[in-house]
Design a protein around this motif. Structure first.
Motif, short mmCIF file in Angstrom:
data_model
loop_
_atom_site.label_atom_id
_atom_site.label_comp_id
_atom_site.label_asym_id
_atom_site.label_seq_id
_atom_site.Cartn_x
_atom_site.Cartn_y
_atom_site.Cartn_z
N SER A 211 0.82 -1.21 0.00
CA SER A 211 0.00 0.00 0.00
C SER A 211 0.86 1.26 0.00
N GLU A 212 1.90 1.25 0.83
CA GLU A 212 2.77 2.43 0.95
C GLU A 212 3.52 2.72 -0.34
N ASN A 213 3.73 1.70 -1.17
CA ASN A 213 4.54 1.86 -2.37
C ASN A 213 3.75 1.73 -3.67
N GLY A 214 2.43 1.73 -3.56
CA GLY A 214 1.59 1.69 -4.75
C GLY A 214 1.74 0.43 -5.57
N LEU A 215 1.98 -0.69 -4.91
CA LEU A 215 2.12 -1.98 -5.60
C LEU A 215 0.78 -2.71 -5.55
N GLU A 216 0.17 -2.87 -6.71
CA GLU A 216 -1.13 -3.53 -6.77
C GLU A 216 -0.97 -5.04 -6.91
N PRO A 217 -1.75 -5.82 -6.16
CA PRO A 217 -1.65 -7.28 -6.24
C PRO A 217 -1.73 -7.80 -7.66
N LYS A 218 -0.78 -8.68 -8.00
CA LYS A 218 -0.67 -9.35 -9.28
C LYS A 218 -0.36 -8.42 -10.45
N LYS A 219 0.09 -7.18 -10.12
CA LYS A 219 0.47 -6.25 -11.18
C LYS A 219 1.93 -5.82 -11.09
N PHE A 220 2.70 -6.44 -10.21
CA PHE A 220 4.12 -6.11 -10.11
C PHE A 220 4.94 -7.39 -10.10
N ILE A 221 6.16 -7.30 -10.58
CA ILE A 221 7.09 -8.43 -10.50
C ILE A 221 8.16 -8.12 -9.46
N CYS A 222 8.73 -9.16 -8.88
CA CYS A 222 9.84 -9.02 -7.95
C CYS A 222 11.11 -9.51 -8.63
N VAL A 223 12.21 -8.80 -8.44
CA VAL A 223 13.50 -9.23 -8.98
C VAL A 223 14.54 -9.22 -7.87
N ILE A 224 15.39 -10.25 -7.85
CA ILE A 224 16.38 -10.41 -6.79
C ILE A 224 17.76 -10.53 -7.42
N PRO A 225 18.70 -9.64 -7.07
CA PRO A 225 20.06 -9.71 -7.60
C PRO A 225 20.91 -10.73 -6.85
N ARG A 226 22.07 -11.02 -7.39
CA ARG A 226 23.02 -11.90 -6.70
C ARG A 226 24.36 -11.84 -7.42
N LEU A 227 25.44 -11.79 -6.65
CA LEU A 227 26.78 -11.94 -7.21
C LEU A 227 27.09 -13.42 -7.36
N ARG A 228 28.07 -13.74 -8.19
CA ARG A 228 28.39 -15.15 -8.41
C ARG A 228 28.76 -15.87 -7.11
N TYR B 152 31.46 -10.91 -13.83
CA TYR B 152 30.15 -11.32 -14.34
C TYR B 152 28.97 -10.45 -13.89
N MET B 153 29.18 -9.55 -12.93
CA MET B 153 28.02 -8.90 -12.34
C MET B 153 27.24 -8.05 -13.34
N GLU B 154 27.92 -7.35 -14.24
CA GLU B 154 27.21 -6.54 -15.23
C GLU B 154 26.56 -7.42 -16.29
N GLU B 155 27.27 -8.42 -16.76
CA GLU B 155 26.73 -9.33 -17.77
C GLU B 155 25.46 -10.02 -17.28
N ASP B 156 25.49 -10.49 -16.04
CA ASP B 156 24.31 -11.18 -15.47
C ASP B 156 23.13 -10.22 -15.33
N HIS B 157 23.37 -9.08 -14.69
CA HIS B 157 22.27 -8.22 -14.32
C HIS B 157 21.73 -7.39 -15.48
N ALA B 158 22.52 -7.25 -16.53
CA ALA B 158 22.01 -6.60 -17.74
C ALA B 158 20.85 -7.39 -18.32
N LYS B 159 20.92 -8.71 -18.19
CA LYS B 159 19.83 -9.57 -18.69
C LYS B 159 18.56 -9.38 -17.87
N LEU B 160 18.72 -9.24 -16.57
CA LEU B 160 17.55 -9.02 -15.72
C LEU B 160 16.97 -7.63 -15.93
N ARG B 161 17.84 -6.64 -16.17
CA ARG B 161 17.35 -5.28 -16.46
C ARG B 161 16.52 -5.27 -17.74
N GLU B 162 16.94 -6.07 -18.71
CA GLU B 162 16.19 -6.13 -19.96
C GLU B 162 14.76 -6.62 -19.72
#
Length: 434
Positions: free
Chosen positions: A228-245, A272-282
């Motif tokens: 509610s505080e962040n304007g995230l409507e149920p089933k209308k947002f995706i979650c993404v989680i980063p990680r280093l190798r 690898y951190m830029e190569e990996d996360h560039a794909k998730l940003r896409e």
């Protein structure tokens, strides 16, 4: 022949009556007969018995925290009459203590270590040894509590088993221990192959998914408040989680690493951190531009809060950034509530997708090759289309799959329901042996 057929058909019903009345015990039935047991048959399982559960390896990772409520739920569901003592391996941070006490008030939590001579160093653990009938090693990245199990065997001679772990290699001392186990349940079939090559197999050795698949706790109040505080409507947002190798544990724990190891970890992560996360940003960019919906960047480990901006948010185009929300480190019950309301979860970490799937939400595991053989678990459970070997896939391909799920969401939900039911069945079979 008719009489024989009648008797054969009657056996399941007779067994059910005898089980519920206490004339026979579950152990008297063949392992294969689990399919004939009903929910009522489990009602008396564990009566008069005490389980010592070794779990809780670290609290800097919500996946590791989630192992414990997951396996407690497995045991309480299928062995409801058994008493459980949790031997938490690492000393819990305050939020984890609160989480365990709030959700499992009848589970006693104890702490204590084992010295190099396989001797317990605290009286409370020795008392638990005396009271308990069996010791179970909970889910984890390996047999983390090997010396704890060895201490149990030496002090008590009572049965023990291992539930939902990765076993990537077997040395001499571990093999000696495993040969004494009453059951060994690796969390992926790749570990079964490792065990088999080391001469460890049998009916007591079988694939049982990570216990996080049975974590049923949520904090819906916190979760809905955050949305509610962040304007995230149920089933209308995706979650993404980063990680280093490699998780840079030397930066946020007291683990002592050599300079050579630190150098190797830092160089690999940097490579690898830029190569990996560039794909998730896409994927993030395409989701925002095609749906007009938001993205929540959230952590599974504490250190990931510090890399969110650099790897996933700052490089985004200006038209996408306003649709991105951040979350600091949290507990798995709140994460479960948020993942339940998410459209999908895409993660370089292994356990956030599990928490999402457990709550009926589609999830993709973006697997980095350094993240051990545990990823095989997703293939074992039929999620071949939702696990991506990050070196062999493009960001566009991941985004295509996400939009396919978006366009056929009901189909995805049914796939999860079927898988969760199969997992429940596997847990039931595993607990019957216990």
């Amino acid at each position: 022949m008719k009489r024989r057929k009648f008797i054969k058909r009657s056996i399941p019903a007779i067994a059910t009556v005898l089980l519920s009345s206490g004339f026979i015990t579950p152990a008297m039935l063949e392992f294969k007969d689990i399919d004939k047991l009903t929910v009522d048959d489990f009602a008396s399982f564990g009566k008069g018995k005490t389980i010592l559960l070794l779990s809780g390896w670290q609290d800097v990772n919500i996946g590791d925290i989630a192992h414990t409520p997951g396996i407690i739920n497995v045991l309480q569901t299928f062995l409801p009459k058994a008493k459980i003592i949790l031997w938490k391996r690492s000393v819990a941070i305050e939020p984890v203590k609160e989480l365990l006490h709030k959700n499992f008030p009848n589970v006693k939590v104890i702490y204590g270590d084992v010295d190099e001579n396989k001797k317990v160093t605290t009286n409370v653990v020795l008392e638990a040894f005396e009271k308990s009938d069996i010791m179970i090693h909970g889910s984890g990245p390996s047999v983390q509590g090997q010396k704890h199990l060895e201490a149990w065997v030496e002090a008590t001679g009572k049965p023990f088993g291992i539930f939902g772990v990765t076993i990537q290699s077997v040395n001499k001392s571990l093999k000696e221990l495993l040969l004494k186990a009453s059951f060994i349940y690796p969390r992926e079939t790749a570990s079964l192959e490792v065990l088999s090559k080391n001469g460890i197999s049998g009916k007591h050795v079988s694939f049982v998914p990570d216990a996080t698949f049975f974590m049923d706790i949520r904090d819906d109040k916190k979760g809905k408040s955050f949305l509610s505080e962040n304007g995230l409507e149920p089933k209308k947002f995706i979650c993404v989680i980063p990680r280093l190798r490699y998780a840079p544990y030397y930066k946020f724990t007291n683990w002592k690493w050599s300079e050579e190891r630190i150098k190797n970890v830092d160089e690999t992560n940097l490579k690898y951190m830029e190569e990996d996360h560039a794909k998730l940003r896409e994927v993030m960019i395409r989701w925002v531009r095609e749906t007009g919906n938001k993205v929540l960047v959230c952590p599974e480990m504490t250190y990931e809060v510090d890399i969110m901006d650099e790897l996933l948010i700052d490089p985004l185009p200006d038209d996408v950034k306003p649709y991105v929300v951040k979350r600091g480190y949290w507990m798995p019950d709140e994460a479960a509530s948020v993942y339940k309301d998410a459209h999908s979860v895409l993660s370089f970490e292994c356990h956030s997708p599990i928490i999402a799937l457990t709550n009926g939400t589609p999830a993709f595991y973006l697997r980095q090759p350094q993240d051990t053989i545990k990823g095989q678990m997703y293939y074992d459970l039929g999620y071949n289309d939702w696990i991506f070997e990050i070196m062999d896939v493009t960001g566009s391909q991941i985004a295509d799959r996400l939009m396919t799920v978006h366009d056929s969401y009901d189909v995805a939900k049914k796939k999860i329901e079927a898988s969760n039911e199969e997992i429940r069945h596997i847990y039931a079979k595993s607990v019957k042996v216990i």
